[in-house]
Design a protein around this motif. Structure first.
Motif, PDB file in Angstrom:
ATOM      1  N   LYS A 158      30.351  37.446  42.462  1.00  0.00           N
ATOM      2  CA  LYS A 158      31.510  36.739  41.926  1.00  0.00           C
ATOM      3  C   LYS A 158      32.631  36.779  42.954  1.00  0.00           C
ATOM      4  O   LYS A 158      32.744  37.734  43.721  1.00  0.00           O
ATOM      5  CB  LYS A 158      31.996  37.379  40.623  1.00  0.00           C
ATOM      6  N   VAL A 159      33.447  35.750  42.946  1.00  0.00           N
ATOM      7  CA  VAL A 159      34.635  35.711  43.791  1.00  0.00           C
ATOM      8  C   VAL A 159      35.861  35.831  42.894  1.00  0.00           C
ATOM      9  O   VAL A 159      35.971  35.132  41.877  1.00  0.00           O
ATOM     10  CB  VAL A 159      34.690  34.403  44.618  1.00  0.00           C
ATOM     11  N   ASN A 160      36.774  36.734  43.247  1.00  0.00           N
ATOM     12  CA  ASN A 160      38.022  36.925  42.513  1.00  0.00           C
ATOM     13  C   ASN A 160      39.167  36.295  43.293  1.00  0.00           C
ATOM     14  O   ASN A 160      39.367  36.624  44.471  1.00  0.00           O
ATOM     15  CB  ASN A 160      38.324  38.412  42.318  1.00  0.00           C
ATOM     16  N   THR A 161      39.930  35.421  42.647  1.00  0.00           N
ATOM     17  CA  THR A 161      41.010  34.703  43.324  1.00  0.00           C
ATOM     18  C   THR A 161      42.301  34.823  42.524  1.00  0.00           C
ATOM     19  O   THR A 161      42.383  34.364  41.385  1.00  0.00           O
ATOM     20  CB  THR A 161      40.651  33.210  43.487  1.00  0.00           C
ATOM     21  N   VAL A 162      43.292  35.473  43.125  1.00  0.00           N
ATOM     22  CA  VAL A 162      44.618  35.561  42.509  1.00  0.00           C
ATOM     23  C   VAL A 162      45.375  34.280  42.850  1.00  0.00           C
ATOM     24  O   VAL A 162      45.553  33.952  44.024  1.00  0.00           O
ATOM     25  CB  VAL A 162      45.390  36.790  43.032  1.00  0.00           C
ATOM     26  N   ILE A 163      45.800  33.564  41.827  1.00  0.00           N
ATOM     27  CA  ILE A 163      46.491  32.287  42.041  1.00  0.00           C
ATOM     28  C   ILE A 163      48.003  32.499  42.016  1.00  0.00           C
ATOM     29  O   ILE A 163      48.558  33.055  41.065  1.00  0.00           O
ATOM     30  CB  ILE A 163      46.080  31.256  40.971  1.00  0.00           C
TER      31      ILE A 163
END
Length: 328
Positions: A158-163
């Motif tokens: 999984k890729v975690n992306t803080v927007i």
């Protein structure tokens, strides 16, 4: 066997272990301008001490382990730790959160050691912006690491992306496309207030609802169930292998379903990511360990678990040094 159940009836079966507070990146929302005072190596738990605690925790119902940092791949003995935890029969799942910079180098060794799943933090698909966000990182290192992990056949990546508005909100559809192209689930995470992110925080915050609206305008999202330990709400992109998730610690608390406890690299048990309280177990682990004493401290930490976090932007923010040591 006495099971870990807190005073609100939540069964605690998930342990997050921060194995170091060191990191090879300096992300703008994580590392303060003044830097972070890192724990000296002698203060960090050894593999033997960590495994001793995991065995105690597993005997009371812990079944899932997430290894975090700092950056966990900076520990030279990380594969050995994974291997030792894998040998504990009652542990059913072991995964890791990493920034991905060193994944290509260690992926094969970690897979052999028994690591099943990877969560990779990645906040931009633009090399210049990635460098701006991380200060020291190279995007190509993360992308080649992801490719290598896919080749090795990890059961889940999984890729975690803080927007963050005005930084990477304009890339949200690029990440959706990345998911459709690779089949990797991308999880969009709300920007959380820390002592390093207070300047203009309200203008930078993007709610999960707004993210979902932007994605749904371009793609017809369908709700989906995805295996894992996290609080994300997932959606699939019809006609593709793409899956995206939204994690909303601020706009929609998920505390009522929280099943986790955290162990810091310097031996503190933390019952909630946003609490300022902890139980120190390092001394107990180093003098034996005394299983009864460690067990008592474990249950004491569970008893202190709050009903919900108190993350309020106006008057209380997560301490950045704690965030580094707890592992997010």
């Amino acid at each position: 066997m006495k099971i870990l159940i807190d005073k609100y009836g939540r069964k605690i079966d998930y342990l997050r272990i921060s194995v170091t507070d060191r990191c090879n990146l300096s992300c703008i929302y994580c590392i303060p301008k003044c830097g972070v005072l890192q724990a000296i190596e002698e203060e960090m738990l050894s593999i033997k001490e960590i495994v001793s605690f995991v065995k105690v925790a597993a005997s009371h119902g812990i079944r899932k382990i997430k290894i975090t940092g700092g950056e966990p791949l900076l520990r030279k003995d990380i594969a050995a730790l994974v291997s030792c935890i894998t040998e504990i029969d009652s542990i059913m799942d072991i995964s890791m959160t990493t920034n991905g910079v060193l994944i290509k180098k260690f992926a094969s060794e970690l897979k052999r050691a028994g690591l099943k799943r990877l969560n990779i933090s990645l906040d931009s698909l633009c090399s210049d912006k990635y460098k701006e966000i991380t200060k020291y990182g190279e995007l190509k290192d993360v992308l080649t690491g992801i490719e290598r992990a896919m080749e090795l056949g990890f059961s889940q990546i999984k890729v975690n992306t803080v927007i963050i508005r005005d930084i990477n909100l304009d890339e949200i559809l690029d990440f959706v496309h990345f998911s459709t192209e690779t089949g990797i689930a991308v999880r969009f995470i709300e920007y959380m207030p820390t002592k390093n992110s207070l300047d203009g925080y309200a203008k930078k915050f993007v709610s999960a609802d707004e993210m979902r609206f932007l994605c749904n305008e371009a793609y017809s999202l369908l709700p989906a169930a995805v295996d894992g330990n996290g609080p994300a709400k997932y959606y699939v992109i019809p006609g593709t292998n793409g899956t995206i998730g939204f994690i909303s610690p601020l706009s929609c608390k998920f505390c009522s379903d929280c099943n986790r406890i955290r162990l810091t690299s310097d031996g503190r048990l933390v019952s909630c990511l946003y609490t300022q309280e902890w139980v120190d177990i390092k001394n107990s682990l180093r003098k034996g360990p005394d299983i009864d004493e460690v067990t008592e401290l474990l249950f004491s930490a569970i008893a202190s678990k709050p009903a919900s976090h108190s993350l309020i932007v106006e008057d209380r923010q997560m301490d950045f040094c704690s965030m580094m040591r707890i592992g997010g």
